[in-house]
Design a protein around this motif. Sequence first.
Motif, PDB file in Angstrom:
ATOM      1  N   UNK A 208      -2.748  -4.962   1.016  1.00 58.70           N
ATOM      2  CA  UNK A 208      -4.079  -4.903   2.639  1.00 58.70           C
ATOM      3  C   UNK A 208      -4.885  -4.148   3.522  1.00 58.70           C
ATOM      4  N   UNK A 209      -5.412  -3.678   3.127  1.00 58.78           N
ATOM      5  CA  UNK A 209      -6.194  -3.131   4.174  1.00 58.78           C
ATOM      6  C   UNK A 209      -6.272  -0.999   3.154  1.00 58.78           C
ATOM      7  N   UNK A 210      -6.104  -2.106   2.293  1.00 61.30           N
ATOM      8  CA  UNK A 210      -7.290  -0.331   1.198  1.00 61.30           C
ATOM      9  C   UNK A 210      -5.301   0.581   1.585  1.00 61.30           C
ATOM     10  N   UNK A 211      -4.399  -0.075   1.156  1.00 62.24           N
ATOM     11  CA  UNK A 211      -3.012   0.952   1.666  1.00 62.24           C
ATOM     12  C   UNK A 211      -2.081   1.275   0.321  1.00 62.24           C
ATOM     13  N   UNK A 212      -3.336   0.964  -0.559  1.00 62.56           N
ATOM     14  CA  UNK A 212      -2.758   1.217  -2.109  1.00 62.56           C
ATOM     15  C   UNK A 212      -2.694   0.570  -2.901  1.00 62.56           C
ATOM     16  N   UNK A 213      -2.595   1.338  -4.423  1.00 66.42           N
ATOM     17  CA  UNK A 213      -2.324   0.108  -5.241  1.00 66.42           C
ATOM     18  C   UNK A 213      -1.078   1.217  -6.446  1.00 66.42           C
ATOM     19  N   UNK A 214      -0.305  -0.006  -6.329  1.00 68.97           N
ATOM     20  CA  UNK A 214       0.913  -0.278  -7.567  1.00 68.97           C
ATOM     21  C   UNK A 214       1.307  -0.850  -8.773  1.00 68.97           C
ATOM     22  N   UNK A 215       1.654  -0.022  -9.661  1.00 65.77           N
ATOM     23  CA  UNK A 215       2.598  -1.449 -10.480  1.00 65.77           C
ATOM     24  C   UNK A 215       3.861  -1.187 -11.144  1.00 65.77           C
ATOM     25  N   UNK A 216       4.554  -2.036 -11.388  1.00 65.13           N
ATOM     26  CA  UNK A 216       5.973  -2.102 -11.578  1.00 65.13           C
ATOM     27  C   UNK A 216       6.101  -2.461 -12.855  1.00 65.13           C
ATOM     28  N   UNK A 217       7.484  -1.827 -13.994  1.00 64.79           N
ATOM     29  CA  UNK A 217       7.577  -1.943 -15.325  1.00 64.79           C
ATOM     30  C   UNK A 217       8.872  -1.372 -15.736  1.00 64.79           C
ATOM     31  N   UNK A 218       9.219  -1.930 -16.934  1.00 66.15           N
ATOM     32  CA  UNK A 218      11.024  -1.801 -17.553  1.00 66.15           C
ATOM     33  C   UNK A 218      11.439  -2.156 -15.975  1.00 66.15           C
ATOM     34  N   UNK A 219      11.241  -2.992 -15.880  1.00 71.92           N
ATOM     35  CA  UNK A 219      11.908  -4.329 -14.610  1.00 71.92           C
ATOM     36  C   UNK A 219      13.663  -5.034 -15.750  1.00 71.92           C
ATOM     37  N   UNK A 220      14.394  -4.175 -15.273  1.00 74.97           N
ATOM     38  CA  UNK A 220      15.948  -4.560 -15.699  1.00 74.97           C
ATOM     39  C   UNK A 220      15.935  -3.180 -16.649  1.00 74.97           C
ATOM     40  N   UNK A 221      15.572  -2.520 -17.633  1.00 77.36           N
ATOM     41  CA  UNK A 221      16.029  -1.262 -18.428  1.00 77.36           C
ATOM     42  C   UNK A 221      16.333  -0.574 -17.227  1.00 77.36           C
TER      43      UNK A 221
END
Length: 243
Positions: A208-221
């Motif tokens: 919210x509020x242009x506070x950044x963008x994140x991606x998440x990957x490799x869950x549990x690796x």
Amino acid sequence: MTAIARTPAHCRTALRACGLALAATVLAGCGGEDPDAGTNGVGKLPPEKIQSRTRSAADAAKDVHLAGTVVTGKDTYRLDMRLKAGGASGSVTAKGSAFRLLRVGEKLYLKADADFWKRAGDTSAASKLQGKYVKVPQADAAYKKFIGFTEKDVLMSGLLTLHGKLATAGHHEQGGVRTIRVTGDGGLGGTLDVSLEGTPYPLRLVRAGHAGTLTFSDWGKDFPLAEPDGSQTVDYGSSLPTS
């Protein structure tokens, strides 16, 4: 000559109506495929339950790769971190300077180039410190400033929060994985893409509020994590400069 039988006008109208109805039924069957078919089913849940499920999935996972930007106040941090309960490893870029963070248990190490240390105010030791891991004293301000970037539970609880009224915003795709998007306050409160394949992990977050963008990957690796050996470290002392 044999007369050709003609269908009465009212019969032709009825037949045409039946044909249109049949065509509509066929088209609906072809174009109305269930977008949640073959998925984990969270796309059919209310947005509040989707958010709850994805938070639970993120909390239960032992490892994750997080990448993107986080804006706090006037500062923007670009993160590329691999996180687990026992530590973390990765890079942070802030104010034009990039540095690596390594945490093993409670021990935090920082590695940066000479420019980082010069900008931090230590010109004399810059050449000695560049390219080496420096152990950050726990009582130092630098420890408190950077440790949060290495703590999975702290980051997840702080980041995976949408503000305002929740709603779903259609089916999307992230990294080749089908997702359901959840929004807060129509997107003003952030958006979260949740995996529709396998475990409903969060895959992309727009804060919210242009506070950044994140991606998440490799869950549990899992990934290897070990303290640097003596040849890779330098003992700075009891206090580190920070930019």
